[in-house]
Enzyme design. Structure first.
Site, PDB file in Angstrom:
ATOM      1  N   SER A  40      37.188  13.518  62.521  1.00 58.58           N
ATOM      2  CA  SER A  40      37.495  13.620  63.952  1.00 58.58           C
ATOM      3  C   SER A  40      38.945  13.319  64.317  1.00 58.58           C
ATOM      4  O   SER A  40      39.417  13.772  65.341  1.00 58.58           O
ATOM      5  CB  SER A  40      36.569  12.721  64.766  1.00 58.58           C
ATOM      6  OG  SER A  40      36.884  11.371  64.558  1.00 58.58           O
ATOM      7  N   LYS A  83      39.144   6.732  67.742  1.00 56.02           N
ATOM      8  CA  LYS A  83      39.499   7.824  68.664  1.00 56.02           C
ATOM      9  C   LYS A  83      40.794   7.483  69.392  1.00 56.02           C
ATOM     10  O   LYS A  83      41.247   6.348  69.417  1.00 56.02           O
ATOM     11  CB  LYS A  83      38.398   8.041  69.714  1.00 56.02           C
ATOM     12  CG  LYS A  83      37.013   8.267  69.166  1.00 56.02           C
ATOM     13  CD  LYS A  83      36.849   9.588  68.478  1.00 56.02           C
ATOM     14  CE  LYS A  83      35.419   9.729  67.979  1.00 56.02           C
ATOM     15  NZ  LYS A  83      35.270  10.755  66.991  1.00 56.02           N
TER      16      LYS A  83
END
EC number: 3.4.21.-
Length: 172
Positions: A40, A83
């Site tokens: 990610s 993230k």
């Protein structure tokens, strides 16, 4: 003889507890080493990269747009996610998931942040689960430690999704 062994054992136990407490405080309030997994955050962080996540920014409420954070997963509290902060409380986020035809606008509520992976096509993030509470943030990633050829601070978002507003640049 028994008294001597008991004294040595209790002394060793005391040192173990002291060093355990010091280690706990260091990991809780200073920072920790994290081995990242998953696609990610590619190309910024790839599978098996080791990063250092500092905790002071979180405690002092100094997390900013563009920072990469380690947070507890809103789906599984036993798992951490890595993230990038795209929006802070009060920010208006324009986004769409890969399956959406139209972009939607979302306001980040008070006490929450909007997180997205750098690899938008292969990331489960706030586009799927919405803004997450600030309290789930564990720390701010400030250094990539491994592999050695990429040692150093982390680059800015390859997606160029972070837009500084006038109020953001005034506080710099």
């Amino acid at each position: 003889m028994f008294r001597h062994m008991l004294g040595k054992t209790l002394g060793l136990l005391g040192y173990t507890i002291q060093y355990g407490c010091i280690a706990h405080c260091a990991f809780e309030y200073i920072g920790e080493f994290v081995v990242c997994s998953g696609p990610s955050m590619e190309p910024t962080i790839v599978n098996h990269d080791v990063v250092f996540s500092e905790r002071m920014s979180r405690h002092l409420f100094k997390i900013e747009k563009g920072d990469i954070v380690i947070a507890k997963s809103p789906f599984d509290p036993q798992m951490n996610i890595c993230k990038r902060v795209i929006g802070l409380e009060g920010d208006k986020i324009c986004t769409s998931s890969p399956s959406d035809l139209f972009k939607t606008h979302t306001y980040v509520p008070m006490g929450h942040v909007w997180l997205e992976g750098d690899n938008l096509r292969n990331s489960t993030d706030s586009r799927n689960y919405g803004p997450i509470p600030y309290a789930l943030i564990r720390g701010r990633v400030c250094w990539k430690l491994w592999p050695l050829h990429s040692f150093g601070t982390l680059s800015e978002s390859p997606t160029k999704r972070i837009i500084k507003t006038q109020t953001d640049s005034d506080s710099d």
